[in-house]
Motif scaffolding. Structure first.
Motif, PDB file in Angstrom:
ATOM      1  N   HIS A 151       0.813  -1.217   0.000  1.00  0.00           N
ATOM      2  CA  HIS A 151       0.000   0.000   0.000  1.00  0.00           C
ATOM      3  C   HIS A 151       0.850   1.273   0.000  1.00  0.00           C
ATOM      4  O   HIS A 151       0.313   2.370   0.133  1.00  0.00           O
ATOM      5  N   GLY A 152       2.164   1.121  -0.126  1.00  0.00           N
ATOM      6  CA  GLY A 152       3.027   2.285  -0.291  1.00  0.00           C
ATOM      7  C   GLY A 152       3.296   3.077   0.961  1.00  0.00           C
ATOM      8  O   GLY A 152       3.766   4.224   0.878  1.00  0.00           O
ATOM      9  N   LEU A 153       3.056   2.500   2.145  1.00  0.00           N
ATOM     10  CA  LEU A 153       3.297   3.250   3.377  1.00  0.00           C
ATOM     11  C   LEU A 153       4.773   3.562   3.570  1.00  0.00           C
ATOM     12  O   LEU A 153       5.129   4.487   4.306  1.00  0.00           O
ATOM     13  N   ALA A 173       5.767   5.584  -0.980  1.00  0.00           N
ATOM     14  CA  ALA A 173       4.996   5.926  -2.180  1.00  0.00           C
ATOM     15  C   ALA A 173       5.125   7.389  -2.608  1.00  0.00           C
ATOM     16  O   ALA A 173       5.220   7.664  -3.811  1.00  0.00           O
ATOM     17  N   PRO A 174       5.134   8.368  -1.682  1.00  0.00           N
ATOM     18  CA  PRO A 174       5.173   9.770  -2.141  1.00  0.00           C
ATOM     19  C   PRO A 174       6.400  10.122  -2.969  1.00  0.00           C
ATOM     20  O   PRO A 174       6.332  11.007  -3.828  1.00  0.00           O
ATOM     21  N   HIS A 213       2.164  13.069   0.211  1.00  0.00           N
ATOM     22  CA  HIS A 213       2.635  12.820   1.583  1.00  0.00           C
ATOM     23  C   HIS A 213       1.473  12.815   2.575  1.00  0.00           C
ATOM     24  O   HIS A 213       1.519  12.103   3.580  1.00  0.00           O
ATOM     25  N   ARG A 269      -0.183   9.389   2.172  1.00  0.00           N
ATOM     26  CA  ARG A 269       0.612   8.371   2.856  1.00  0.00           C
ATOM     27  C   ARG A 269       0.462   8.480   4.379  1.00  0.00           C
ATOM     28  O   ARG A 269       0.364   7.477   5.082  1.00  0.00           O
ATOM     29  N   LYS A 283      -2.784   6.866   5.461  1.00  0.00           N
ATOM     30  CA  LYS A 283      -2.725   5.399   5.452  1.00  0.00           C
ATOM     31  C   LYS A 283      -1.892   4.877   6.626  1.00  0.00           C
ATOM     32  O   LYS A 283      -2.244   3.865   7.247  1.00  0.00           O
ATOM     33  N   TYR A 288      10.706   5.331   4.501  1.00  0.00           N
ATOM     34  CA  TYR A 288      10.106   6.576   4.008  1.00  0.00           C
ATOM     35  C   TYR A 288      11.033   7.766   4.242  1.00  0.00           C
ATOM     36  O   TYR A 288      11.231   8.620   3.365  1.00  0.00           O
ATOM     37  N   THR A 340      11.477   2.508  -3.138  1.00  0.00           N
ATOM     38  CA  THR A 340      10.080   2.837  -3.442  1.00  0.00           C
ATOM     39  C   THR A 340       9.303   1.671  -4.038  1.00  0.00           C
ATOM     40  O   THR A 340       8.098   1.777  -4.258  1.00  0.00           O
ATOM     41  N   ARG A 370       7.138  -1.603  -4.398  1.00  0.00           N
ATOM     42  CA  ARG A 370       6.067  -2.123  -3.542  1.00  0.00           C
ATOM     43  C   ARG A 370       6.160  -3.638  -3.356  1.00  0.00           C
ATOM     44  O   ARG A 370       5.169  -4.297  -3.045  1.00  0.00           O
TER      45      ARG A 370
END
Length: 540
Positions: free
Chosen positions: A94-96, A99-100, A109, A112, A115, A133, A154, A156
């Motif tokens: 889920h990109g926690l 992802a940004p 951001h 994120r 989430k 992150y 980055t 996933r």
């Protein structure tokens, strides 16, 4: 008949943790409304029995250090319960973790942060997620390393195991900074970095806290010939051999038990420089600031979790002929917990928004974030343990029992205040920021002034803050009082401008107007308790 179960509260499962008015309002306000579906998807997953069970199992079966294999070979591996890996897989998918940095979309951001806030089934696995992150902006100070490693940061794909980093589908990043003689005073570090052939360095020394040792690479500080410097240290070298980074033992911690924190010794470990020699603190500070943001998010998420549990319990438990939620004193407690939680959430989303805009080049937001983040980190994280204790008490003896999950929440609650600079460090950092960057003070008061005239109690608190900052006498000894007032006025200004009127009124009456006791449940009469409690009630 003696074993008939009555007047017990049904399990809190099957709800959406993102069904949180303050959070969703913040998403829209901070240009991340586009992510609402993603946040709800993760919120619904967090509310499932399966996810909650994964969180329980990961904590009931903490990690185990295996220093050697059966033949006596050094392996330095940390063994985890399968539930840990499922939690990590969900968070990464889920990109926690990063992802940004790959999305580069307005509000990324903030999305994120939302989430990270709702995925609260286990706080421990959030540690490597948060550090990954936070590592990206620090690594970008070494462009050649960033070009090779950032795509894997980055990614996933959760790819657990000790293998050469560039051969894996995705990487996680840890931090290895503090030493036993210095703690937060990293300039007292004694680990030495000696230049070696090929442009790398060899590190020799120890680290007192390395979180989390199962990560693939680590950002660490060591004394190079030019002074304290930041380095990237891999667990496994490009040829597949283990880097001599010895795991000595895992810490036996109060909480955060699903996550491994370790003591490490470097025995000429291979490392690559990140940033210039002698500028280690300046290089690592962006990582520290990003993890401080996650401390605020985590503390705010924990408050929301405890509040929802307390409201759920009170809505189903009867005592003395009435449901607890219908009894005036319990309503005061729940409403007070709700005010604290929403004040933390509105500040968290504002700080995430400032982070987003500063990354996109907004200088005003950048200096605001520099000061407001230290203020928020101090205050929200300080409030979390008291909030967790009161929420636990709402469940009575049942809340003190491990099965309720509330003891785990309580044990987690002090961590965010300690991590990345304890209360005194954060408070003194605020004073330093105001001295070194006067423009940050201007940006902070501009945020307060945007709410001027909306509430007399807030206006008076802002006047008191200006007077306090105008008196330099004993500023260091008064640092906590100063930062507390800064946090309260900022939360009040945000609630007056953006929060529900019932929440803003209760906050200003109690936190700013002074009509409040020294424990939760002491709100003054005449406030809209019904609205405050309704906004916290889980919808099942």
């Amino acid at each position: 008949m003696t074993h008939e179960v009555i007047n017990q509260v049904p399990p809190l499962v099957g709800h959406d943790l993102a069904d949180d008015p303050a959070l969703l309002e913040g998403l829209d306000r901070e240009s991340a409304g586009w992510a609402a579906d993603e946040v709800h998807e993760l919120g619904r997953l967090a509310g499932t029995r399966q996810a909650q069970e994964q969180g329980r199992l990961a904590n009931e079966h903490p990690p185990v250090l295996r220093t050697h294999d059966r033949y006596g070979n050094r392996i330095d591996e940390v063994e985890f319960h399968p539930a840990w890996h499922e939690l990590m897989r969900t968070a990464v998918a889920h990109g926690l973790h990063a992802a940004p940095w790959a999305q580069r979309r307005e509000g990324a951001h903030v999305a994120r942060a939302a989430k990270f806030y709702v995925w609260r089934v286990d706080a421990g696995h959030g540690c490597p997620i948060s550090m990954t992150y936070a590592a990206v902006p620090a690594l970008r100070q070494a462009p050649e390393l960033a070009e090779r490693y950032e795509p894997l940061f980055t990614s996933r794909s959760y790819d657990f195991g000790l293998r050469a980093p560039l051969t894996k589908a995705g990487l996680l990043v840890g931090m290895s900074m503090t030493e036993k003689q210095g703690g937060s005073d990293v300039r007292a570090n004694t680990t030495r970095a000696v230049p070696s052939a090929g442009g790398g360095y060899r590190l020799t020394g120890h680290k007192w806290f390395t979180s989390a040792p199962m990560c693939d690479v680590f950002l660490t500080l060591a004394q190079a010939p030019g002074g304290l410097t930041c380095f990237l240290v891999p667990r496994v070298l490009p040829d597949g051999s283990l880097n001599p980074m010895r795991l000595m033992r895992l810490k036996d911690k109060l909480g955060n038990r699903s996550n491994a924190s370790s003591e490490v010794e470097y025995d000429e470990a291979v490392a690559w420089r990140v940033g210039d020699e002698g500028r280690g603190v300046r290089t690592i500070i962006e990582m520290v600031n990003m993890t401080r943001l996650d401390c605020v998010i985590g503390a705010a998420g924990g408050m929301r979790h405890g509040l929802v549990e307390a409201v759920h319990h009170a809505s189903h438990r009867r005592a003395f002929g009435r449901y607890l939620v219908d009894q005036p004193l319990m309503r005061n407690v729940l409403a007070d917990l709700a005010v604290e939680s929403e004040a933390a959430t509105v500040l968290m989303t504002r700080l995430a928004g400032a982070t987003d805009r500063s990354v996109r080049g907004d200088d005003t937001e950048s200096v605001f974030k520099r000061l407001a983040l230290a203020v928020g980190k101090y205050w929200v994280c300080k409030r979390a343990p008291a909030h967790a204790a009161e929420a636990l008490e709402c469940l009575g003896g049942n809340g003190y029992v491990e099965d309720s999950g509330m003891p785990r929440l309580f044990r987690e609650s002090p961590l965010n205040s300690i991590w990345e600079g304890s209360g005194n460090v954060a408070a003194l950092d605020v004073l330093r920021a105001m001295t070194r960057e006067p423009q940050a003070v201007d940006a902070f008061f501009a945020e307060l002034d945007a709410a001027a005239g909306s509430d007399a109690r807030l206006d008076e608190a802002v006047r008191s803050l200006r007077a306090s900052l105008g008196d330099p006498a004993d500023a260091e000894a008064r640092a906590r009082r100063i930062v507390e007032l800064m946090a309260l006025t900022l939360q009040g200004a945000l609630l007056v401008r953006h929060g529900h009127p019932a929440v803003a009124d209760a906050f200003c009456a109690s936190r700013l107007g002074g009509d409040w006791g020294r424990a939760f449940g002491t709100l003054p009469p005449g406030l809209d308790h019904a609205t405050l409690i309704e906004r916290a009630a889980p919808k099942i």
